[in-house]
Design a protein around this motif. Structure first.
Motif, PDB file in Angstrom:
ATOM      1  N   THR B   9       0.860  -1.312   0.004  1.00 10.12           N
ATOM      2  CA  THR B   9       0.100   0.022  -0.107  1.00 10.12           C
ATOM      3  C   THR B   9       0.924   1.195  -0.247  1.00 10.12           C
ATOM      4  N   ASP B  10       0.285   2.525  -0.414  1.00  8.28           N
ATOM      5  CA  ASP B  10       0.961   3.721  -0.570  1.00  8.28           C
ATOM      6  C   ASP B  10       1.666   4.191   0.795  1.00  8.28           C
ATOM      7  N   ALA B  11       0.594   4.006   2.112  1.00  5.98           N
ATOM      8  CA  ALA B  11       1.307   4.760   3.183  1.00  5.98           C
ATOM      9  C   ALA B  11       1.416   3.552   3.962  1.00  5.98           C
ATOM     10  N   GLN B  12       2.819   3.653   4.647  1.00  9.00           N
ATOM     11  CA  GLN B  12       2.981   2.393   5.600  1.00  9.00           C
ATOM     12  C   GLN B  12       2.904   2.952   7.078  1.00  9.00           C
ATOM     13  N   PRO B  13       2.047   2.220   7.779  1.00  9.96           N
ATOM     14  CA  PRO B  13       1.999   2.412   9.288  1.00  9.96           C
ATOM     15  C   PRO B  13       2.950   2.228  10.103  1.00  9.96           C
ATOM     16  N   GLY B  14       3.694   3.022  10.926  1.00 11.60           N
ATOM     17  CA  GLY B  14       4.785   3.210  11.721  1.00 11.60           C
ATOM     18  C   GLY B  14       6.050   2.963  10.910  1.00 11.60           C
ATOM     19  N   HIS B  15       5.954   3.831   9.739  1.00 10.24           N
ATOM     20  CA  HIS B  15       6.898   3.534   8.776  1.00 10.24           C
ATOM     21  C   HIS B  15       8.424   4.100   9.079  1.00 10.24           C
ATOM     22  N   PRO B  16       9.545   3.600   8.486  1.00 13.38           N
ATOM     23  CA  PRO B  16      10.744   3.977   8.332  1.00 13.38           C
ATOM     24  C   PRO B  16      10.811   5.310   7.619  1.00 13.38           C
ATOM     25  N   MET B  17      12.015   5.774   7.831  1.00 13.32           N
ATOM     26  CA  MET B  17      12.080   7.004   6.878  1.00 13.32           C
ATOM     27  C   MET B  17      12.356   6.659   5.254  1.00 13.32           C
ATOM     28  N   VAL B  18      13.194   5.727   5.253  1.00  8.41           N
ATOM     29  CA  VAL B  18      13.252   5.055   3.737  1.00  8.41           C
ATOM     30  C   VAL B  18      13.165   3.641   3.832  1.00  8.41           C
ATOM     31  N   LYS B  19      12.317   3.171   2.923  1.00  9.85           N
ATOM     32  CA  LYS B  19      12.495   1.712   2.687  1.00  9.85           C
ATOM     33  C   LYS B  19      12.377   1.152   1.158  1.00  9.85           C
ATOM     34  N   ALA B  20      13.272   0.336   0.918  1.00 12.13           N
ATOM     35  CA  ALA B  20      13.536  -0.202  -0.663  1.00 12.13           C
ATOM     36  C   ALA B  20      13.057  -1.526  -0.353  1.00 12.13           C
ATOM     37  N   GLU B  21      12.494  -2.024  -1.665  1.00 13.07           N
ATOM     38  CA  GLU B  21      11.976  -3.419  -1.825  1.00 13.07           C
ATOM     39  C   GLU B  21      12.254  -3.704  -3.343  1.00 13.07           C
ATOM     40  N   GLY B  22      13.324  -4.440  -3.562  1.00 13.28           N
ATOM     41  CA  GLY B  22      13.767  -5.049  -4.797  1.00 13.28           C
ATOM     42  C   GLY B  22      13.858  -3.995  -5.877  1.00 13.28           C
ATOM     43  N   VAL B  23      14.417  -2.919  -5.359  1.00 16.53           N
ATOM     44  CA  VAL B  23      14.770  -1.616  -6.294  1.00 16.53           C
ATOM     45  C   VAL B  23      15.972  -1.999  -7.194  1.00 16.53           C
ATOM     46  N   ARG B  24      15.440  -1.986  -8.568  1.00 20.97           N
ATOM     47  CA  ARG B  24      16.445  -2.134  -9.736  1.00 20.97           C
ATOM     48  C   ARG B  24      16.572  -1.032 -10.527  1.00 20.97           C
ATOM     49  N   LYS B  25      17.838  -0.648 -10.972  1.00 24.10           N
ATOM     50  CA  LYS B  25      18.009   0.385 -12.162  1.00 24.10           C
ATOM     51  C   LYS B  25      18.856   0.173 -13.065  1.00 24.10           C
ATOM     52  N   ILE B  36      17.729  -4.063  -4.649  1.00 25.94           N
ATOM     53  CA  ILE B  36      18.012  -3.441  -3.204  1.00 25.94           C
ATOM     54  C   ILE B  36      16.847  -3.624  -2.065  1.00 25.94           C
ATOM     55  N   ASP B  37      17.119  -4.518  -1.037  1.00 25.26           N
ATOM     56  CA  ASP B  37      16.033  -4.317   0.011  1.00 25.26           C
ATOM     57  C   ASP B  37      16.908  -3.586   1.247  1.00 25.26           C
ATOM     58  N   LEU B  38      16.204  -2.620   1.857  1.00 23.96           N
ATOM     59  CA  LEU B  38      16.940  -2.145   3.049  1.00 23.96           C
ATOM     60  C   LEU B  38      15.736  -1.157   3.609  1.00 23.96           C
ATOM     61  N   GLU B  39      16.174  -0.805   5.102  1.00 24.15           N
ATOM     62  CA  GLU B  39      15.130   0.017   5.651  1.00 24.15           C
ATOM     63  C   GLU B  39      16.176   1.161   6.565  1.00 24.15           C
ATOM     64  N   VAL B  40      15.752   2.387   6.449  1.00 23.41           N
ATOM     65  CA  VAL B  40      16.607   3.539   7.420  1.00 23.41           C
ATOM     66  C   VAL B  40      15.562   3.852   8.497  1.00 23.41           C
ATOM     67  N   LYS B  41      15.638   3.837   9.631  1.00 22.59           N
ATOM     68  CA  LYS B  41      14.951   4.124  10.604  1.00 22.59           C
ATOM     69  C   LYS B  41      15.141   5.640  10.622  1.00 22.59           C
ATOM     70  N   GLN B  42      14.006   6.450  11.486  1.00 25.68           N
ATOM     71  CA  GLN B  42      14.153   7.763  11.703  1.00 25.68           C
ATOM     72  C   GLN B  42      15.191   8.093  12.560  1.00 25.68           C
ATOM     73  N   GLY B  43      15.990   9.003  12.418  1.00 28.41           N
ATOM     74  CA  GLY B  43      16.939   9.492  13.276  1.00 28.41           C
ATOM     75  C   GLY B  43      18.408   8.511  13.056  1.00 28.41           C
ATOM     76  N   GLU B  44      18.263   7.727  12.164  1.00 29.02           N
ATOM     77  CA  GLU B  44      19.335   7.006  11.962  1.00 29.02           C
ATOM     78  C   GLU B  44      20.602   7.659  11.010  1.00 29.02           C
ATOM     79  N   VAL B  45      21.792   7.186  11.502  1.00 27.32           N
ATOM     80  CA  VAL B  45      22.882   7.446  10.477  1.00 27.32           C
ATOM     81  C   VAL B  45      23.322   6.182   9.770  1.00 27.32           C
ATOM     82  N   PHE B  46      22.691   6.202   8.549  1.00 30.31           N
ATOM     83  CA  PHE B  46      22.886   4.968   7.722  1.00 30.31           C
ATOM     84  C   PHE B  46      24.178   5.160   6.652  1.00 30.31           C
ATOM     85  N   CYS B  47      25.099   4.229   7.015  1.00 31.13           N
ATOM     86  CA  CYS B  47      26.184   4.258   5.995  1.00 31.13           C
ATOM     87  C   CYS B  47      26.143   3.280   4.854  1.00 31.13           C
ATOM     88  N   LEU B  48      26.530   3.606   3.632  1.00 34.84           N
ATOM     89  CA  LEU B  48      26.589   2.793   2.625  1.00 34.84           C
ATOM     90  C   LEU B  48      28.170   2.932   1.842  1.00 34.84           C
TER      91      LEU B  48
END
Lengths: 328, 266
Positions: B9-25, B36-48
């Motif tokens: 669905t469009d809006a995710q309840p209790g959502h993370p700041m960024v969520k990726a599911e099977g992202v292809r480019k 790419i599947d990953l989740e970035v929580k609010q307030g998190e410093v997420f390093c790639l």
């Protein structure tokens, strides 16, 4: 200041270098040769009676010539205004992702750049022959307003349309080159900030493109100043036509062509100076320090003769303060 | 694009700041991101982290829709990036709507990308005034505070060409912060800097992290990742190879490719 030496390898103050500059004897020889050649040319021009310098002096400020001069200036300014405005519009259209806009711009440029400006001038002048009246109304339906073409488009307007619309096509290509010279990162940075396409173009891309657009535009203006002489074919009395009108009566074509040429040369000289200062203005931000203007340079030269320039203090020393920790 | 069997669905309840599911480019025939599947929580410093060409910068650019995703789903703050979903159909967003969403996402580039014809101050107030509709005076006041925060209050009137790389990057950070973003993207922010200037930029980023800003950082600064990062992902060949807490991944990598990469950079 103080003579305290710390460590063995620290030398004292170095004196300011006073070296003998490189000599250029070739330049002096070349200058002498050119001077002699120039003197010969001036002598030849002044002594040939056909130039009739007294007539040149007599007609230089003739009322008809001065009136023609005014028309030439108006025509140059207005058609360049049309050209630049139209050129920016066409360039932005041409680069638009909208195929309707880019296609329209392409066709416009194709037609106006692909036909001689002389033909376009004649065409605009004879528009009344093709369509005697122009009207506003519903396409293929009733008319609300109409006017005779020759009244709507007098000779001056025809000349303006001919020169301005043609110039727009050339300016479009110049502007496009300027826009494309701006780093892709500038688009990305503006987009990332949430700016829309229009604001990005207006605030970020075009001001930077100006630096690339201005020099050829100055060139176009100078070229336009002389191209306006073409409108003499549709009998608009600008500078060249004014000269023509006079020598068609008194048969003094050489002196009058010289009069006209002197004026063109004078005007292009002024434009060249103007162009220099405009370019300088748009170099802001890309050069660390603006180069001195010719006036400043001449002043500096005289100052330099009197006393050797002192070494300039390096400003904007890298400020490495790491006080970046945030306290919000 | 709509081949997923179970469209979320469009809006995710209790959502993370960024969520990726099977992202292809893909760019042409080259598939840069291969799911790419990953989740970035609010307030998190997420390093790639990862070798060059691994797709980490591309993924970052997908988050604010500078690149269009070819497949999969990407959400920022619970909203789909670049599309609107109605039923099981996706509708492309208009330019205006995309621009609107980008306001909330700050981005800092490897090559700074400051506007060279504007002073540091003008760079910072540009978006708040033009996009946010703020008054110049108000924007200037906030900009001054931001420049002070990055340690450059005295450089407000300087043009980018009169600033060092580190100073330019700090102005760029202030510029991004001026839009009050809820998420900051950093694309190798220190890679183009002289080594002695890196510290100042990292200090500013550390300060941001302490203030609770959600940050996604593509970086080669392993020290920063270990100290400041809350989560770390190692990418290679367009996939996530290993993910976890920075200290675990960097200190005790499980995967061979991670070990090989870290042995070269550490």
């Amino acid at each position: 200041m103080n003579s305290l030496h710390k460590g063995p390898a620290t030398p004292g103050q170095h004196e300011v270098i006073k070296a003998v500059p490189v000599r250029h004897p070739g330049r002096w020889v070349g200058a002498a040769v050119i001077l002699v050649l120039a003197a010969m040319l001036v002598h030849a021009i002044l002594t040939v009676p056909a130039f009739k310098w007294d007539l040149v002096g007599q007609y230089l400020f003739d009322d008809r010539i001065l009136h023609g001069l005014l028309v030439t200036l108006e025509l140059t300014a207005l058609s360049m205004l049309m050209g630049v405005a139209g050129g920016i519009l066409l360039a932005v259209m041409r680069l638009s992702p909208n195929p309707l806009l880019s296609g329209t711009a392409w066709v416009y440029i194709w037609v106006f750049r692909g036909t001689p400006v002389l033909v376009q001038l004649v065409f605009w002048n004879f528009l009344g022959v093709l369509w005697a009246r122009l009207s506003i109304g519903i396409p293929f339906g009733p008319e609300f307003w109409s006017q005779e073409t020759n009244i709507l488009i007098p000779t001056f307007v025809a000349a303006l349309l001919g020169l301005g619309l043609n110039e727009a096509a050339y300016m479009a290509e110049i502007v496009r080159g300027g826009i494309q010279s701006v780093d892709e990162g500038q688009h990305e940075a503006s987009q990332a900030l949430g700016m829309n396409r229009f604001d990005t173009m207006r605030r970020i891309i075009l001001p930077q493109a100006m630096r690339v657009i201005i020099p050829p535009t100055g060139n176009e203006t100078i070229s336009m100043l002389k191209t306006t002489s073409l409108v003499s074919v549709i009998a608009l009395e600008e500078l060249f036509r004014a000269g023509q009108n006079i020598y068609s009566r008194n048969f003094q074509s050489i002196p009058l062509l010289i009069v006209v040429s002197l004026w063109y040369l004078f005007l292009t000289s002024i434009l060249t100076i103007g162009q220099y200062y405009i370019e300088r203005h748009y170099a802001r931000g890309s050069n660390r320090a603006l180069p001195p203007t010719p006036v400043q340079r001449v002043r500096g030269l005289f100052r330099g003769i009197r006393s050797k320039s002192a070494p300039r203090s390096a400003d904007a020393a890298v400020h490495g303060g790491g006080e970046g920790g945030g306290t919000a | 694009m709509t081949e997923q069997t179970n469209p979320p669905t469009d809006a995710q309840p209790g959502h993370p700041m960024v969520k990726a599911e099977g992202v292809r480019k893909s760019f042409g025939l080259v598939e840069v991101l291969q799911g790419i599947d990953l989740e970035v929580k609010q307030g998190e410093v997420f390093c790639l982290i990862g070798p060059s060409g691994s797709g980490k910068s591309t993924f970052l650019r997908c988050i604010n829709h500078l690149e269009k995703v070819n497949a999969g789903r990407l959400w920022v703050d619970g909203e789909l990036v670049g599309y609107r979903q109605k039923g099981d159909k996706l509708y492309e967003l208009k330019d205006r709507e995309v621009a609107m969403k980008r306001r909330d996402i700050g981005m800092v580039f490897q090559r700074f990308n400051l506007f060279p014809h504007m002073t540091a101050m003008e760079n910072v107030i540009e978006a708040p005034v033009q996009v946010g509709g703020e008054s110049k005076g108000e924007a200037r006041e906030r900009a001054m505070a931001l420049l002070e925060r990055v340690g450059l209050a005295d450089k407000a009137k300087n043009y980018p060409s009169q600033l060092s790389g580190g100073q330019q990057q700090r102005v760029a950070i202030a510029r991004a912060l001026a839009m009050k973003p809820k998420l900051m993207l950093f694309d190798e922010p220190t890679s183009a800097l002289d080594p002695e200037l890196v510290g100042d930029v990292l200090d500013v980023m550390r300060g941001l992290a302490e203030d609770g800003m959600t940050m996604i950082v593509v970086t080669h600064e392993m020290g920063f990742a270990r100290e400041v990062g809350d989560a770390l992902v190692f990418m290679d060949g367009g996939v996530v190879v290993e993910a976890g807490h920075p200290r675990e991944v960097l200190g005790n990598p499980q995967h061979e490719r991670t070990k090989a990469f870290l042995s070269k950079v550490l």
